[in-house]
Design an enzyme around this catalytic site. Structure first.
Site, PDB file in Angstrom:
ATOM      1  N   ARG A  78      95.927 -13.007 -84.949  1.00 28.89           N
ATOM      2  CA  ARG A  78      96.292 -14.391 -84.657  1.00 28.89           C
ATOM      3  C   ARG A  78      96.922 -14.488 -83.272  1.00 28.89           C
ATOM      4  O   ARG A  78      97.724 -13.624 -82.882  1.00 28.89           O
ATOM      5  CB  ARG A  78      97.241 -14.940 -85.730  1.00 28.89           C
ATOM      6  CG  ARG A  78      96.544 -15.033 -87.071  1.00 28.89           C
ATOM      7  CD  ARG A  78      97.314 -15.780 -88.135  1.00 28.89           C
ATOM      8  NE  ARG A  78      96.705 -15.517 -89.431  1.00 28.89           N
ATOM      9  CZ  ARG A  78      95.643 -16.161 -89.918  1.00 28.89           C
ATOM     10  NH1 ARG A  78      95.094 -17.147 -89.233  1.00 28.89           N
ATOM     11  NH2 ARG A  78      95.136 -15.839 -91.100  1.00 28.89           N
ATOM     12  N   HIS A 116      87.681 -10.966 -75.007  1.00 33.19           N
ATOM     13  CA  HIS A 116      88.057 -11.474 -76.330  1.00 33.19           C
ATOM     14  C   HIS A 116      87.377 -12.807 -76.581  1.00 33.19           C
ATOM     15  O   HIS A 116      87.124 -13.575 -75.655  1.00 33.19           O
ATOM     16  CB  HIS A 116      89.581 -11.632 -76.464  1.00 33.19           C
ATOM     17  CG  HIS A 116      90.211 -12.415 -75.358  1.00 33.19           C
ATOM     18  ND1 HIS A 116      90.480 -11.868 -74.122  1.00 33.19           N
ATOM     19  CD2 HIS A 116      90.629 -13.705 -75.289  1.00 33.19           C
ATOM     20  CE1 HIS A 116      91.033 -12.780 -73.348  1.00 33.19           C
ATOM     21  NE2 HIS A 116      91.130 -13.913 -74.031  1.00 33.19           N
ATOM     22  N   MET A 117      87.115 -13.053 -77.851  1.00 29.91           N
ATOM     23  CA  MET A 117      86.539 -14.311 -78.300  1.00 29.91           C
ATOM     24  C   MET A 117      87.637 -15.088 -79.026  1.00 29.91           C
ATOM     25  O   MET A 117      88.260 -14.565 -79.955  1.00 29.91           O
ATOM     26  CB  MET A 117      85.375 -13.999 -79.247  1.00 29.91           C
ATOM     27  CG  MET A 117      84.719 -15.199 -79.863  1.00 29.91           C
ATOM     28  SD  MET A 117      83.530 -14.643 -81.125  1.00 29.91           S
ATOM     29  CE  MET A 117      82.141 -14.195 -80.098  1.00 29.91           C
ATOM     30  N   ILE A 160      99.291 -15.499 -80.317  1.00 31.00           N
ATOM     31  CA  ILE A 160     100.749 -15.649 -80.308  1.00 31.00           C
ATOM     32  C   ILE A 160     101.165 -17.096 -79.998  1.00 31.00           C
ATOM     33  O   ILE A 160     102.244 -17.527 -80.396  1.00 31.00           O
ATOM     34  CB  ILE A 160     101.377 -14.644 -79.309  1.00 31.00           C
ATOM     35  CG1 ILE A 160     102.816 -14.349 -79.660  1.00 31.00           C
ATOM     36  CG2 ILE A 160     101.226 -15.095 -77.875  1.00 31.00           C
ATOM     37  CD1 ILE A 160     103.385 -13.120 -78.972  1.00 31.00           C
ATOM     38  N   ASN A 178      86.556 -16.915 -72.273  1.00 34.94           N
ATOM     39  CA  ASN A 178      86.872 -17.237 -70.890  1.00 34.94           C
ATOM     40  C   ASN A 178      86.525 -16.063 -69.981  1.00 34.94           C
ATOM     41  O   ASN A 178      86.714 -14.900 -70.364  1.00 34.94           O
ATOM     42  CB  ASN A 178      88.371 -17.546 -70.746  1.00 34.94           C
ATOM     43  CG  ASN A 178      88.756 -18.852 -71.419  1.00 34.94           C
ATOM     44  OD1 ASN A 178      88.026 -19.835 -71.329  1.00 34.94           O
ATOM     45  ND2 ASN A 178      89.891 -18.863 -72.104  1.00 34.94           N
ATOM     46  N   GLU A 201      93.447 -15.059 -68.948  1.00 36.66           N
ATOM     47  CA  GLU A 201      94.786 -14.498 -68.688  1.00 36.66           C
ATOM     48  C   GLU A 201      94.863 -13.017 -69.030  1.00 36.66           C
ATOM     49  O   GLU A 201      95.613 -12.277 -68.390  1.00 36.66           O
ATOM     50  CB  GLU A 201      95.840 -15.244 -69.523  1.00 36.66           C
ATOM     51  CG  GLU A 201      96.057 -16.677 -69.072  1.00 36.66           C
ATOM     52  CD  GLU A 201      97.000 -17.439 -69.992  1.00 36.66           C
ATOM     53  OE1 GLU A 201      97.423 -16.887 -71.031  1.00 36.66           O
ATOM     54  OE2 GLU A 201      97.298 -18.595 -69.658  1.00 36.66           O
TER      55      GLU A 201
HETATM   56  P1  5GP Z   1      92.660 -16.015 -72.249  1.00 40.24           P
HETATM   57  O1  5GP Z   1      93.340 -17.129 -71.480  1.00 40.24           O
HETATM   58  O2  5GP Z   1      92.734 -14.705 -71.526  1.00 40.24           O
HETATM   59  O3  5GP Z   1      91.262 -16.384 -72.671  1.00 40.24           O
HETATM   60  O4  5GP Z   1      93.460 -15.900 -73.608  1.00 40.24           O
HETATM   61  C1  5GP Z   1      94.469 -14.978 -73.815  1.00 40.24           C
HETATM   62  C2  5GP Z   1      95.144 -15.342 -75.125  1.00 40.24           C
HETATM   63  O5  5GP Z   1      95.932 -14.243 -75.539  1.00 40.24           O
HETATM   64  C3  5GP Z   1      96.069 -16.552 -75.035  1.00 40.24           C
HETATM   65  O6  5GP Z   1      95.641 -17.549 -75.968  1.00 40.24           O
HETATM   66  C4  5GP Z   1      97.443 -15.984 -75.383  1.00 40.24           C
HETATM   67  O7  5GP Z   1      98.243 -16.872 -76.143  1.00 40.24           O
HETATM   68  C5  5GP Z   1      97.096 -14.720 -76.159  1.00 40.24           C
HETATM   69  N1  5GP Z   1      98.081 -13.656 -76.062  1.00 40.24           N
HETATM   70  C6  5GP Z   1      98.626 -13.180 -74.914  1.00 40.24           C
HETATM   71  N2  5GP Z   1      99.488 -12.173 -75.191  1.00 40.24           N
HETATM   72  C7  5GP Z   1      99.459 -12.017 -76.546  1.00 40.24           C
HETATM   73  C8  5GP Z   1     100.156 -11.129 -77.423  1.00 40.24           C
HETATM   74  O8  5GP Z   1     100.953 -10.276 -77.031  1.00 40.24           O
HETATM   75  N3  5GP Z   1      99.895 -11.261 -78.756  1.00 40.24           N
HETATM   76  C9  5GP Z   1      98.982 -12.181 -79.228  1.00 40.24           C
HETATM   77  N4  5GP Z   1      98.810 -12.206 -80.543  1.00 40.24           N
HETATM   78  N5  5GP Z   1      98.327 -13.040 -78.421  1.00 40.24           N
HETATM   79  C10 5GP Z   1      98.568 -12.952 -77.092  1.00 40.24           C
END
Ligand code: 5GP
Length: 115
Positions: free
Chosen positions: A28, A99-100, A30, A86, A94
């Site tokens: 899930r 990841h999906m 965060i 993304n 980020e």
């Molecule tokens: P992106 O913007 O790279 O597509 O999405 C990265 C996602 O990873 C974000 O929705 C962010 O909330 C999630 N995320 C970042 N760090 C952590 C973490 O330490 N634990 C979890 N469960 N999610 C994370």
């Protein structure tokens, strides 16, 4: 270079893991942006879609199979869900570990921000 997601996959930092096998881990988010917001992550570190190799096709296909299973487990397969990946700056990536995003639990609105 070990990503935060690799640390979650290895059990070095906590996360709410909903699915794990030898290829993929799902946990899930965060900071959930929908009632159900799960990240489906290959155990192998692939930074972005641009870094995928032809050999990764089976792995990426498996991410969709896992999404299908999660939808059934969460009880929202028929209501519907959104899968999103993304890539790099313009998409707002980020975490540079492929990841999906799996979003569900309410009507999810327009596909992207309109100009
Ligand atoms: P992106 O913007 O790279 O597509 O999405 C990265 C996602 O990873 C974000 O929705 C962010 O909330 C999630 N995320 C970042 N760090 C952590 C973490 O330490 N634990 C979890 N469960 N999610 C994370």
């Amino acid at each position: 270079m070990t990503t935060i997601f690799s640390k979650i996959i290895a059990g070095e930092i906590p996360a709410d893991i909903v699915y794990q096998d030898e290829q993929v881990t799902a946990f899930r988010d965060i900071e959930p942006q929908a009632p159900i917001h799960i990240l489906i992550v290959p155990n192998k570190e692939i930074p972005t879609v641009n870094d995928m190799r032809i050999d990764d096709e089976q792995l990426v296909g498996h991410m969709f199979t896992v999404a299908q299973q999660i939808a059934l487990r969460e009880g929202i397969a028929e209501d519907g869900y959104r899968l999103l990946v993304n890539c790099n700056r313009n998409a707002g990536q980020e975490v540079f570990h492929l990841h999906m995003h799996f979003f569900a639990g309410r009507p999810l609105g327009p596909m992207i921000l309109r100009k």
